[in-house]
Design a protein around this motif. Structure first.
Motif, mmCIF file in Angstrom:
data_model
loop_
_atom_site.group_PDB
_atom_site.id
_atom_site.type_symbol
_atom_site.label_atom_id
_atom_site.label_comp_id
_atom_site.label_asym_id
_atom_site.label_seq_id
_atom_site.Cartn_x
_atom_site.Cartn_y
_atom_site.Cartn_z
ATOM 1 N N THR B 7 1.042 -4.079 -3.392
ATOM 2 C CA THR B 7 1.351 -3.318 -4.602
ATOM 3 C C THR B 7 0.063 -2.764 -5.201
ATOM 4 N N PRO B 8 0.095 -1.556 -5.776
ATOM 5 C CA PRO B 8 1.228 -0.634 -5.775
ATOM 6 C C PRO B 8 1.325 0.129 -4.460
ATOM 7 N N LYS B 9 2.401 0.851 -4.244
ATOM 8 C CA LYS B 9 2.539 1.688 -3.048
ATOM 9 C C LYS B 9 1.797 3.009 -3.219
ATOM 10 N N PHE B 10 1.741 3.508 -4.420
ATOM 11 C CA PHE B 10 1.048 4.768 -4.715
ATOM 12 C C PHE B 10 0.261 4.606 -6.014
ATOM 13 N N GLN B 11 -0.915 5.245 -6.068
ATOM 14 C CA GLN B 11 -1.721 5.194 -7.283
ATOM 15 C C GLN B 11 -2.624 6.419 -7.319
ATOM 16 N N VAL B 12 -2.711 7.029 -8.488
ATOM 17 C CA VAL B 12 -3.641 8.134 -8.698
ATOM 18 C C VAL B 12 -4.634 7.701 -9.778
ATOM 19 N N LEU B 13 -5.905 7.841 -9.471
ATOM 20 C CA LEU B 13 -6.969 7.456 -10.398
ATOM 21 C C LEU B 13 -7.883 8.647 -10.676
ATOM 22 N N LYS B 14 -8.583 8.572 -11.791
ATOM 23 C CA LYS B 14 -9.648 9.523 -12.059
ATOM 24 C C LYS B 14 -10.971 8.880 -11.646
ATOM 25 N N GLN B 17 -12.612 5.316 -12.810
ATOM 26 C CA GLN B 17 -11.653 4.296 -13.219
ATOM 27 C C GLN B 17 -11.675 3.122 -12.241
ATOM 28 N N SER B 18 -11.189 1.998 -12.709
ATOM 29 C CA SER B 18 -11.122 0.819 -11.853
ATOM 30 C C SER B 18 -9.666 0.432 -11.617
ATOM 31 N N MET B 19 -9.449 -0.249 -10.512
ATOM 32 C CA MET B 19 -8.107 -0.755 -10.242
ATOM 33 C C MET B 19 -8.172 -1.840 -9.174
ATOM 34 N N THR B 20 -7.089 -2.605 -9.106
ATOM 35 C CA THR B 20 -6.981 -3.672 -8.114
ATOM 36 C C THR B 20 -5.727 -3.485 -7.284
ATOM 37 N N LEU B 21 -5.893 -3.536 -5.976
ATOM 38 C CA LEU B 21 -4.749 -3.541 -5.063
ATOM 39 C C LEU B 21 -4.413 -4.997 -4.753
ATOM 40 N N GLN B 22 -3.128 -5.300 -4.850
ATOM 41 C CA GLN B 22 -2.690 -6.666 -4.627
ATOM 42 C C GLN B 22 -2.030 -6.811 -3.262
ATOM 43 N N CYS B 23 -2.223 -7.971 -2.661
ATOM 44 C CA CYS B 23 -1.612 -8.267 -1.367
ATOM 45 C C CYS B 23 -1.174 -9.726 -1.364
ATOM 46 N N ALA B 24 0.041 -9.963 -0.899
ATOM 47 C CA ALA B 24 0.541 -11.329 -0.792
ATOM 48 C C ALA B 24 1.304 -11.482 0.512
ATOM 49 N N GLN B 25 1.132 -12.654 1.140
ATOM 50 C CA GLN B 25 1.870 -12.937 2.370
ATOM 51 C C GLN B 25 2.593 -14.269 2.224
ATOM 52 N N ASP B 26 3.772 -14.343 2.842
ATOM 53 C CA ASP B 26 4.590 -15.543 2.721
ATOM 54 C C ASP B 26 4.774 -16.237 4.069
ATOM 55 N N SER B 87 -7.602 7.281 0.123
ATOM 56 C CA SER B 87 -7.258 6.771 1.447
ATOM 57 C C SER B 87 -5.939 6.008 1.368
ATOM 58 N N VAL B 88 -5.468 5.566 2.528
ATOM 59 C CA VAL B 88 -4.357 4.616 2.571
ATOM 60 C C VAL B 88 -4.944 3.255 2.898
ATOM 61 N N GLY B 109 0.931 -4.979 6.104
ATOM 62 C CA GLY B 109 1.804 -4.495 5.054
ATOM 63 C C GLY B 109 2.105 -3.012 5.237
ATOM 64 N N ALA B 110 2.900 -2.476 4.323
ATOM 65 C CA ALA B 110 3.351 -1.087 4.435
ATOM 66 C C ALA B 110 2.315 -0.078 3.960
ATOM 67 N N GLY B 111 1.290 -0.538 3.277
ATOM 68 C CA GLY B 111 0.223 0.361 2.850
ATOM 69 C C GLY B 111 0.300 0.745 1.388
ATOM 70 N N SER B 112 -0.871 1.078 0.829
ATOM 71 C CA SER B 112 -0.987 1.578 -0.543
ATOM 72 C C SER B 112 -1.761 2.880 -0.487
ATOM 73 N N ARG B 113 -1.132 3.952 -0.949
ATOM 74 C CA ARG B 113 -1.763 5.273 -0.892
ATOM 75 C C ARG B 113 -2.474 5.537 -2.198
ATOM 76 N N LEU B 114 -3.806 5.675 -2.129
ATOM 77 C CA LEU B 114 -4.641 5.861 -3.327
ATOM 78 C C LEU B 114 -5.275 7.239 -3.303
ATOM 79 N N THR B 115 -5.139 7.936 -4.422
ATOM 80 C CA THR B 115 -5.790 9.234 -4.589
ATOM 81 C C THR B 115 -6.729 9.153 -5.780
ATOM 82 N N VAL B 116 -7.985 9.540 -5.563
ATOM 83 C CA VAL B 116 -8.973 9.553 -6.635
ATOM 84 C C VAL B 116 -9.361 11.004 -6.918
ATOM 85 N N LEU B 117 -9.093 11.436 -8.149
ATOM 86 C CA LEU B 117 -9.355 12.845 -8.505
ATOM 87 C C LEU B 117 -10.744 13.029 -9.092
#
Lengths: 112, 117
Positions: B7-14, B17-26, B87-88, B109-117
């Motif tokens: 999570t998240p699957k998609f994110q757009v940042l400027k 900015q900072s952000m965290t991609l989360q990953c969990a496995q069961d 990137s993804v 996982g299915a991937g998280s698509r990140l776009t930085v503007l």
């Protein structure tokens, strides 16, 4: 970790066998050969792996040469759903260094 | 049985900015990994965690930090995002204790698509 060389693209007719080659001439004795594939932009999917012997599972067969410097992934009856990028990777097993490096892979196009 | 969840699957940042991609496995896997994939290219390893409590740099660690929060979770943080980080991102895990063959098989996982503007 050893590096691999794969052709950038291949074509295959539906129903025919797809044979994807991989060169890994610098492979060391404790490194496995792994194959993954990636369909569209999905996460890569594990296919098969081997150390020295040829291997077969429900998805594919893996043929490793006796000197272990190259291998071939065989999809026995390719379908349109097998269109994907196929990655050949070499790396150590569970007891050693666990980093697996992906190259550019082979883009396989299966056509009717 | 969810496998590897990102999570998240998609994110757009400027830029900046900072952000965290989360990953969990069961799957009770010991090792976890973060890769990035740029258009038309293969996957490149950013960081990995061979076991809970350890992390190591991969091929392209600059601009990223990671935290292995517990055995299930492995997060990737961008402190000051740059357009070059568009990137993804894929998270993966592996048992690393395959007693049958000794191999190290990754589940992605299915991937998280990140776009930085």
């Amino acid at each position: 970790d050893a590096k691999t060389t794969q052709p950038p693209s291949m074509d295959c007719a539906e129903g025919r066998a797809a044979n994807l080659p991989c060169n890994h001439s610098t492979i060391s004795g404790n490194e496995y050969v792994y194959w993954y594939r990636q369909i569209h932009s999905q996460g890569p999917q594990y296919i098969i792996h081997g150390l020295k012997n040829n291997e077969t599972n429900e998805m594919a067969s893996l043929i490793i040469t006796e000197d272990r410097k190259s291998s071939t992934l065989i999809l026995p009856h390719a379908t349109l759903r097998d269109t994907a990028v196929y990655y050949c990777i070499v790396g150590r097993g569970a007891g050693g260094y666990n980093k697996l490096i992906f190259g550019a892979g082979t883009r396989l196009a299966v056509h009717p | 049985n969810a496998g590897v969840t990102q999570t998240p699957k998609f994110q757009v940042l400027k830029t900046g900015q900072s952000m965290t991609l989360q990953c969990a496995q069961d799957m009770n896997h010991n090792s976890m990994y973060w890769y990035r994939q740029d258009p038309g290219m293969g996957l490149r390893l950013i960081y990995y965690s061979a076991s809970e409590g350890t992390t190591d740099k991969g091929e392209v660690p600059n601009g990223y930090n990671v935290s292995r929060l517990n055995k299930r979770e492995f997060s990737l943080r961008l402190e000051s995002a740059a357009p070059s980080q568009t990137s993804v991102y894929f998270c993966a895990s592996s048992l690393s204790r395959d007693t049958l063959s000794g191999a190290n098989v990754l589940t992605f996982g299915a991937g998280s698509r990140l776009t930085v503007l």
